[in-house]
Design an enzyme around this catalytic site. Structure first.
Site, PDB file in Angstrom:
ATOM      1  N   CYS A  30      36.650  25.512  48.327  1.00 26.28           N
ATOM      2  CA  CYS A  30      37.571  26.539  47.527  1.00 26.28           C
ATOM      3  C   CYS A  30      38.622  26.730  47.776  1.00 26.28           C
ATOM      4  CB  CYS A  30      36.364  27.899  47.896  1.00 26.28           C
ATOM      5  SG  CYS A  30      36.054  28.465  49.234  1.00 26.28           S
ATOM      6  N   HIS A  59      33.760  30.081  57.755  1.00 23.44           N
ATOM      7  CA  HIS A  59      32.785  29.887  59.061  1.00 23.44           C
ATOM      8  C   HIS A  59      32.578  28.152  59.064  1.00 23.44           C
ATOM      9  CE1 HIS A  59      30.735  34.057  58.492  1.00 23.44           C
ATOM     10  NE2 HIS A  59      31.778  33.589  59.565  1.00 23.44           N
ATOM     11  N   HIS A  92      37.013  36.507  54.705  1.00 24.91           N
ATOM     12  CA  HIS A  92      36.414  37.658  54.930  1.00 24.91           C
ATOM     13  C   HIS A  92      35.974  38.544  54.751  1.00 24.91           C
ATOM     14  CE1 HIS A  92      34.116  33.816  57.093  1.00 24.91           C
ATOM     15  NE2 HIS A  92      33.241  34.457  55.967  1.00 24.91           N
ATOM     16  N   HIS A 142      26.262  40.126  57.675  1.00 23.02           N
ATOM     17  CA  HIS A 142      27.771  38.888  57.676  1.00 23.02           C
ATOM     18  C   HIS A 142      28.965  39.814  57.623  1.00 23.02           C
ATOM     19  CE1 HIS A 142      30.069  36.512  55.129  1.00 23.02           C
ATOM     20  NE2 HIS A 142      29.078  35.413  55.556  1.00 23.02           N
ATOM     21  N   GLU A 144      31.671  39.469  55.712  1.00 22.27           N
ATOM     22  CA  GLU A 144      31.893  39.974  54.800  1.00 22.27           C
ATOM     23  C   GLU A 144      31.212  41.231  54.280  1.00 22.27           C
ATOM     24  OE1 GLU A 144      31.856  37.718  51.183  1.00 22.27           O
ATOM     25  OE2 GLU A 144      31.790  39.148  49.774  1.00 22.27           O
ATOM     26  N   THR A 183      30.286  38.333  47.927  1.00 21.81           N
ATOM     27  CA  THR A 183      30.744  37.303  46.866  1.00 21.81           C
ATOM     28  C   THR A 183      29.862  35.929  46.881  1.00 21.81           C
ATOM     29  OG1 THR A 183      32.371  36.540  48.902  1.00 21.81           O
ATOM     30  CG2 THR A 183      33.291  37.867  47.228  1.00 21.81           C
ATOM     31  N   SER A 242      27.083  31.112  55.294  1.00 16.86           N
ATOM     32  CA  SER A 242      26.300  32.017  54.297  1.00 16.86           C
ATOM     33  C   SER A 242      26.128  31.505  53.318  1.00 16.86           C
ATOM     34  CB  SER A 242      26.653  33.102  54.061  1.00 16.86           C
ATOM     35  OG  SER A 242      25.909  33.651  52.353  1.00 16.86           O
ATOM     36  N   ASN A 243      27.300  30.679  52.591  1.00 15.86           N
ATOM     37  CA  ASN A 243      27.359  29.979  51.505  1.00 15.86           C
ATOM     38  C   ASN A 243      26.490  28.167  51.269  1.00 15.86           C
ATOM     39  OD1 ASN A 243      28.958  27.776  50.815  1.00 15.86           O
ATOM     40  ND2 ASN A 243      31.027  29.748  50.709  1.00 15.86           N
ATOM     41  N   SER A 285      33.198  26.025  52.891  1.00 15.94           N
ATOM     42  CA  SER A 285      33.972  25.895  54.269  1.00 15.94           C
ATOM     43  C   SER A 285      34.136  24.623  55.025  1.00 15.94           C
ATOM     44  CB  SER A 285      33.517  26.728  55.084  1.00 15.94           C
ATOM     45  OG  SER A 285      32.632  27.085  55.552  1.00 15.94           O
TER      46      SER A 285
HETATM   47  S1  SF4 Z   1      35.204  34.874  48.078  1.00 16.46           S
HETATM   48 FE1  SF4 Z   1      34.795  32.949  49.463  1.00 16.46          FE
HETATM   49  S2  SF4 Z   1      33.759  31.595  48.362  1.00 16.46           S
HETATM   50 FE2  SF4 Z   1      34.710  32.616  46.610  1.00 16.46          FE
HETATM   51  S3  SF4 Z   1      36.115  31.502  46.976  1.00 16.46           S
HETATM   52 FE3  SF4 Z   1      37.168  33.269  48.554  1.00 16.46          FE
HETATM   53  S4  SF4 Z   1      36.500  32.610  50.599  1.00 16.46           S
HETATM   54 FE4  SF4 Z   1      36.157  30.713  48.987  1.00 16.46          FE
END
Ligand code: SF4
Length: 624
Positions: A30, A59, A92, A142, A144, A183, A242-243, A285
């Protein structure tokens, strides 16, 4: 952005058209992850190895190992990083305590926090200040979530991952609540929890737009669309992510019997060989090389690779700031710093006065005459030095410095008027009312006050509205009855027999208030503990007095050509000042004592407070 190069059928195995891999769209990196990785790469390029990174920048072990090979050193805690080293904080987000610890070690910090995580941090801070208890929908532990918890005092946020966590909360229905969401939380689960929060509490505030990021949503929707068509879903990603784990859950919930998280081609499960249709996606990631490796391995098993329909992502974020690597605007001798700052402040004030059509040119010209091209810029340098000490940005400090210098210029313009000190000379040139006229001088002063507040209230000065409001409030206090205006009244209409205390009260308002504001504002632009803030304000109180006492001494002993204004005015007007009340020697001794107290207040700040120490020495020894 996920590459689109994995769909070509190749290899010498016969292609079995009925066995296919459907590639989810979008997948992989991303914008936030790309930005964070680039932050480390750029830091290595600009500052050279080693560059320290607190925790995994994103991650994924493959990403971490690739950066390690280039000279990045990953640590768990800032205490492991050598003093003054270049340090990148992860995407994060980091707790305030981490940034404070980094400041304590004088680290040159590049914060690679994803702007979408920074948005959540700003929200929880605002709600905390508004007195709401915050429910953070996320997974405890986590990074974040840990970073978000660390933006406000302990206990201000409760973390929920399930309806059971919500049931376990001991909060009355009339508690003022705000919710925020990790997020990368699963969108459907978050929606369910938000509905349950709203059903339980009467007063619930939430973010204007969803906290769940576009990349999480898009990747979850993409796998949700293809999972029912597949008998196996493979999510390429790291166990840490996590994602990635959420994508596995979403695939199962969407109807795929078997969904697996794999790190790469080496971890291909045995079921892949027997599957007819495999859905393939990757966490935000996961690098493209890992996805390409899995595609290659599946091709070797006889699968064809097809791109599922989907949108390309066109999100990009503002680049990470590398201000910490710039040669500090505060490096070099005090003279060097003042010279650089004068040019920067002049440019900032010039920009702020502007050239908009339809405005009165004479007024703008008078404002520039008063505020640009002269003055020590002592107060502006003070803001910049304090902001630098507590991790604030130079660009923001410049704006606050420009606002202070507008107020300072206004105070001199009005002081010089015939109804006040009636001066003809200021900084070696005619005073504004002599150069223009009295009415223009009054109006230019008024416009400079308004401009100062306009600069502070503008979003460019600080993204956090609460910080901007704090700056405006503090400056208003420094200018009004308890500040400049009050001090000037005491100076013009002193008691018949002023005491020493009367004199110092007057000087604290006349000069000290703006110096105190400069220090207070610098501290607001960064992060400092309550104790550090108190020490900085003690420094400011003493510095303000030193500055005014030296002014009084220069009025008695200064050379008008060097001081840049008429001297001997206080004696001429029959006004008592510190030099007269304490005697020149007594005033010098008192100034020296106050200077020592300035240095004492800075004791715990280490070498980074040197610019402030220089300013204290300058205040007591200056000849102009
Ligand atoms: S919140 Fe995390 S998954 Fe979403 S754009 Fe930012 S780094 Fe990427």
């Amino acid at each position: 952005m996920a590459a689109r190069s994995n769909s070509q059928a190749e290899g010498d195995k016969p292609l079995n058209a009925s066995r296919r891999v459907l590639l989810a769209n979008p997948r992989g990196f991303c914008a936030g992850v790309e930005r964070a990785i680039e932050a480390v790469e750029q830091a290595l390029q600009r500052a050279g190895a080693p560059v320290y990174v607190r925790r995994a920048i994103v991650h994924n072990r493959l990403v971490v190992e690739a950066l390690e090979r280039r000279g990045a050193v990953f640590v768990q805690d800032v205490a492991e990083i050598p003093e003054g080293a270049v340090t990148v904080l992860s995407a994060h987000g980091s707790a305030r305590s981490v940034k404070l610890a980094a400041q304590g070690r004088h680290l040159r910090v590049i914060d690679a926090i994803c702007p979408l995580v920074a948005k959540v941090h700003a929200e929880v801070e605002t709600w905390y200040r508004a007195g709401r208890h915050i429910l953070l929908i996320g997974h405890a532990g986590h990074p974040e979530v840990v970073g978000t918890l660390g933006q406000v005092p302990a206990g201000a946020i409760s973390v929920l991952a399930s309806p059971r966590d919500l049931d376990a909360l001991d909060l009355a229905p009339n508690t003022s609540i705000a919710y925020a969401v990790q997020t990368t939380f699963a969108a459907r689960e978050a929606d369910g929890l938000i509905a349950a929060i709203k059903a339980r509490f009467h007063d619930v505030a939430g973010p204007r737009s969803s906290d769940i990021c576009y990349a999480t949503t898009n990747r979850q929707q993409a796998i949700e669309a293809i999972a029912p068509l597949c008998d196996l879903v493979l999510v390429v990603g790291d166990e840490m992510s996590s994602n990635a784990r959420r994508l596995v859950e979403v695939a199962r919930t969407a109807g795929c019997r078997e969904a697996r998280l794999i790190a790469g081609a080496d971890a291909l499960p045995a079921e892949a060989a027997g599957a007819r249709s495999i859905g393939l996606t990757a966490a935000a990631s996961t690098p493209e090389t890992a996805i390409a490796g899995v595609c290659e391995a599946l091709r070797a098993l006889g699968f064809s690779i097809e791109e599922a329909p989907g949108e390309s992502e066109r999100v990009s974020f503002r680049p990470v700031s590398f201000e910490a690597l710039r040669e500090s605007a505060l490096s070099g001798s005090l003279d060097d710093r003042l010279t650089r700052l004068r040019a920067d402040i002049d440019a900032e004030i010039d920009r702020a006065i502007g050239t908009a059509r339809g405005r009165d040119r004479r007024l703008a010209e008078a404002m520039r005459y008063a505020a640009i091209g002269g003055g020590k810029r002592f107060r502006a340098l003070l803001v910049a030095a304090v902001a630098d000490l507590v991790g604030g940005s130079y660009a923001q400090a410049l704006r606050v410095g420009a606002a202070i210098e507008c107020i300072h210029a206004q105070s001199l313009v009005h002081d010089d008027l015939p109804c006040m000190d009636d001066d003809d000379l200021r900084r070696g040139v005619p005073t504004l009312h002599r150069k223009f006229d009295e009415a223009t001088a009054v109006l230019a002063g008024d416009a400079l006050i308004a401009l100062a507040f306009e600069i502070l209230a503008d979003e460019a000065t600080h993204p956090d509205a609460a910080v901007r409001a704090g700056l405006v409030l503090s400056l208003a206090r420094a200018v009004g009855q308890d500040g400049l205006a009050g001090g000037q009244m005491m100076d013009l209409f002193p008691p018949a027999r002023p005491s020493r205390q009367d004199l110092f009260d007057c000087e604290q308002r006349k000069t000290g208030a703006l110096i105190r504001f400069a220090v207070e504002a610098g501290a607001m632009l960064g992060h400092c503990s309550t104790d550090e803030r108190a020490r900085l304000l003690t420094f400011a109180e003493n510095l303000g007095l030193v500055f005014q006492i030296r002014d009084d001494m220069l009025d008695s002993i200064g050379d008008a050509a060097v001081v840049g204004k008429a001297v001997g005015k206080d004696a001429g007007a029959g006004r008592k000042n510190a030099a007269e009340m304490l005697g020149l020697d007594g005033a010098a001794r008192h100034a020296s004592r106050l200077e020592s107290m300035c240095h004492e207040a800075l004791d715990n700040f280490g070498p980074k407070a040197s610019p402030l120490r220089d300013l204290a020495r300058f205040a007591v020894n200056r000849m102009h």
